[in-house]
Write a protein that holds these residues in place. Structure first.
Motif: not given
Lengths: 482, 482
Positions: A24-30, A76, A465
């Motif tokens: 689980d990865v919340l709010d990936l870099e964009i 997001k 990302k």
């Protein structure tokens, strides 16, 4: 017993080394700006073996299904990854090792293996409130579309009696019905096939059972407003060979590219069979439509056996450099008695994993999206050949104008299958975004790239990302937010 | 609002780019053979910011605590990673952005930030059935040791009234008691300190409250059979400076390395203060013991302010190349009225993150394990200086013989803090395994390496492959299977 995966191309490097990471990865870099109009979930699945192969080697297609969900909301993106908790996976975990032998050959399994041999690793589709994890060798598994918790084998409330179910069902844009089929529908090696039409509430509306002249791989199919077309690939099944420990499929260079054409509301007596040239491989369906009694089916065709792991009887497999898969159109004229068909070329470059604007499935259309390969700028890994599934271009192909608009991501980059997301529910065909995973081979990084379908060459409007490596996947789908 | 982390050394590259991946990976690949005797869990925690910093920049120590657990059983290892779900993290997730400003300065936080400012990011320790996630600025958070679910702030059933709690508690090997302390124990800038001794069932046995001459950082401490020693680092706290938006800590080059020595069963009146040379930095405790009324404390000492992010008043920070931290011994003679102490060198090379065989904490001992740096074979990244925390050697240091036995992993490799696991419960001191994370910088890969403590130079007996990048961590601990 080794805990290491074999050092074969099927398990090596940034593209193919198993990942096995449930995450689980919340709010990936964009990087860039993600259009707020993209709201929903991109689901995809990759074969990702829980354990090194019992036989010391294996093919890519035999990995356990690892589902990734990218949830898009408010510009997001968050990522969730879970294995499909198949009976096969759970049995392996119980024993702490692989229990499964040759691909789709239960005769080579360990006695402790699960009876249900499916990995559910080929595509994922949200339908009627569940996420279906599909592989053509068994019924689907259902998962919770949000948590990705596995709910169990899904037989549509007992309505689907087939042993198998395609991993390429299609949703009719007019009715929302799910159109699907089975081959080897009565078990391994059976020539039985079935066509199913299912309503959005999960009710089976219609089924047609029929037999093919022989059991062969039917990986994808094509649908139009009134017809369905089943391409039978010259990869045949022989249960006796399987009992001797041999492969499920064997390439038959002398068999034609066979097609069954069937009215969606017809019955077994209505099937018409068409034959195309031998020693060629029908790829994934881009789209199909009908026009004045003729049915057009568009797909990449490879001039030989692209599945090196399913050789012909004498063991021959063509060298990958000799194979090219470019887009072709088959036309089936139901008013003509001629059962021979010849495809004609739509483009002249290597491409696969074609996708269409889903709102135009089965209807006249103009826009296709494909992964393509430009051999003049290939990635050459230091050791060994180009990986099995290697695409360095993400391409919009306009079927009306013949123009291709591509993005080349770089010398060491490989795309995974794209999806198309319309700019809005009522946007024109092909007006929207193309989303695909991109693997940076050299540094083992991965991104989800978002391109404007109207200007692919401009490159991504947003790069999402991903802080873990995404093993090569097979297929996926877009589920718009409700 | 950007979703990208800043391109500063604190957030860049294989070592420092945030990971943020909560994960489960069952049965990691292992090269070599993992000794079956290693049974238990290796817990560690890294600062891993959920969101890019509110102020556009930040220091490494300000990241949210991401706990990793490596579960060892039957010569297999599985990995689980979860964020500590602190009030601070949950508030950020609610708002979808960072709400926290300058490190340990609540005056710079967004009004929507949680009142509890801790990230719980410094160490994890299993004690009395829970996993404690600790940072010295607040009380611990408790987590479930198996699922890593966060249970909440842990005040030891109301027994601990301090505002803070050290991230370097120690377990007395004779009693199993937890020895711990607080500084700034009555809140930011308070010179109050407290010592706590807690029984294995969680019962507070004894506490001692006292005051330091000023509030300064007390990151680690030392324990012996009958005494505790608190090194007050010349990094002082000024609440007025914090209110002006300044840093929590400021380096004071003129202040001595200060030490409080206290009988474990004593009270505030028993504290004795010792002063060492100014402008040097007391590092982590390797170990301490007492001998004929004298107390020996072994630790690396750096000849200047190693924390470049906490400069002195005029802004000066020494260039990293001018700093070296080698192992020293302080000896406190309680029978002498002299309150000046001078450390003497135990070795002559750069090292930190010292660990001892936990069964010898506070007792005469022979074996130390450290991360070390050999400057003759440094990793030189293409851009910029050597990363903040860079160690290319994993070293066993024999304090009796003075011999060092090191493993150099390669030119582009960086270790994280090791742990020591005895070969068996009754093995001789130092007879066992050294386990550490190893980052392969060039390809962004990570491994858990397991070395035989008796032959470090031979390299790992097992390399546990981790299919995701492990951001640099701070501390961890070993919890043997019960």
């Amino acid at each position: 017993m080794t805990t290491l995966f074999p050092e074969t191309p099927e398990f090596l490097g940034a593209l193919y080394h198993p990942s096995r990471v449930e995450a689980d990865v919340l709010d990936l870099e964009i990087e860039g700006t993600l259009p707020a109009a993209i709201r929903g979930a991109f689901y995809q699945v990759s074969p990702d073996p829980q354990y090194p192969p019992m036989l010391g080697q294996d093919i890519y297609f035999n990995g356990d299904g690892m589902v990734s969900a990218f949830f898009f909301e408010d510009s997001k993106v968050s990522l969730r990854r879970r294995y499909v908790k198949t009976a096969r996976l759970l049995a392996q975990r119980r024993e702490g090792r692989s229990l499964n032998g040759v691909y789709r050959n239960v005769h080579t399994n360990d006695p402790l293996a699960a009876t249900n041999n499916t990995t559910a690793n080929t595509t994922v589709l949200k339908y009627n409130g569940v996420l279906l994890a599909l592989k053509e060798d068994a019924l689907p598994y259902a998962m919770d579309p949000d948590t990705l918790e596995t709910l169990g084998v899904y037989d549509w409330n007992g309505q689907i009696s087939s042993a198998t179910f395609t991993a390429h069902p299609k949703v009719d844009p007019a009715t929302g019905n799910l159109l699907a089929f089975s081959y080897e529908a009565k078990g391994d090696g059976s020539p039985d096939m079935a066509y199913f039409e299912i309503a959005p509430d999960g009710q089976l509306l219609h089924e047609i059972w029929f037999q093919a002249p022989y059991a062969g791989m039917v990986h994808d199919f094509a649908v139009t407003e009134n017809h369905v077309v089943f391409p039978i690939i010259p990869l045949t099944v022989d249960v006796e060979r399987m009992k001797r420990g041999g492969p499920h499929f064997q390439w038959q260079p002398d068999l034609p590219q066979l097609f069954a054409v069937l009215p969606r509301k017809g019955n077994a007596a209505d099937v018409r069979w068409f034959k195309g040239p031998a020693n060629a491989f029908q790829g994934h369906t881009l789209n199909a439509f009908e026009e004045n009694g003729r049915i057009h089916v568009d797909m990449p065709i490879t001039g030989g056996n692209v599945f090196y792991f399913f050789p012909q009887e004498d063991g021959f497999v063509p060298s990958p450099e000799t194979l090219s898969s470019s887009l072709h159109r088959w036309t089936f004229d139901l008013s003509s008695p001629n059962d021979q068909v010849e495809p004609h070329a739509l483009n002249d470059y290597q491409c696969e994993f074609p996708r269409v604007d889903d709102r135009y499935i089965g209807r006249p259309y103009e826009h296709g999206f494909v992964l393509a390969f430009d051999p003049t700028r290939p990635y050459r890994p230091e050791n060994g050949p180009i990986p099995f599934q290697f695409f360095n271009l993400l391409t919009h192909f306009n079927l009306r104008t013949g123009a291709s608009d591509s993005w080349f991501a770089g010398d060491s980059e490989c795309f995974q299958e794209p999806i198309f997301v319309p700019r809005s529910a009522d946007a024109a065909e092909g007006d929207g975004y193309v989303i695909a995973l991109l693997n940076h081979i050299a540094d083992y990084a991965s991104e989800l790239v978002v391109l404007d379908a109207n200007d692919m060459a401009a490159g991504p409007v947003a790069r999402v990302k991903i802080p873990l490596r995404m093993r090569m996947s097979l297929h996926g789908s877009w589920a718009p937010a409700e």
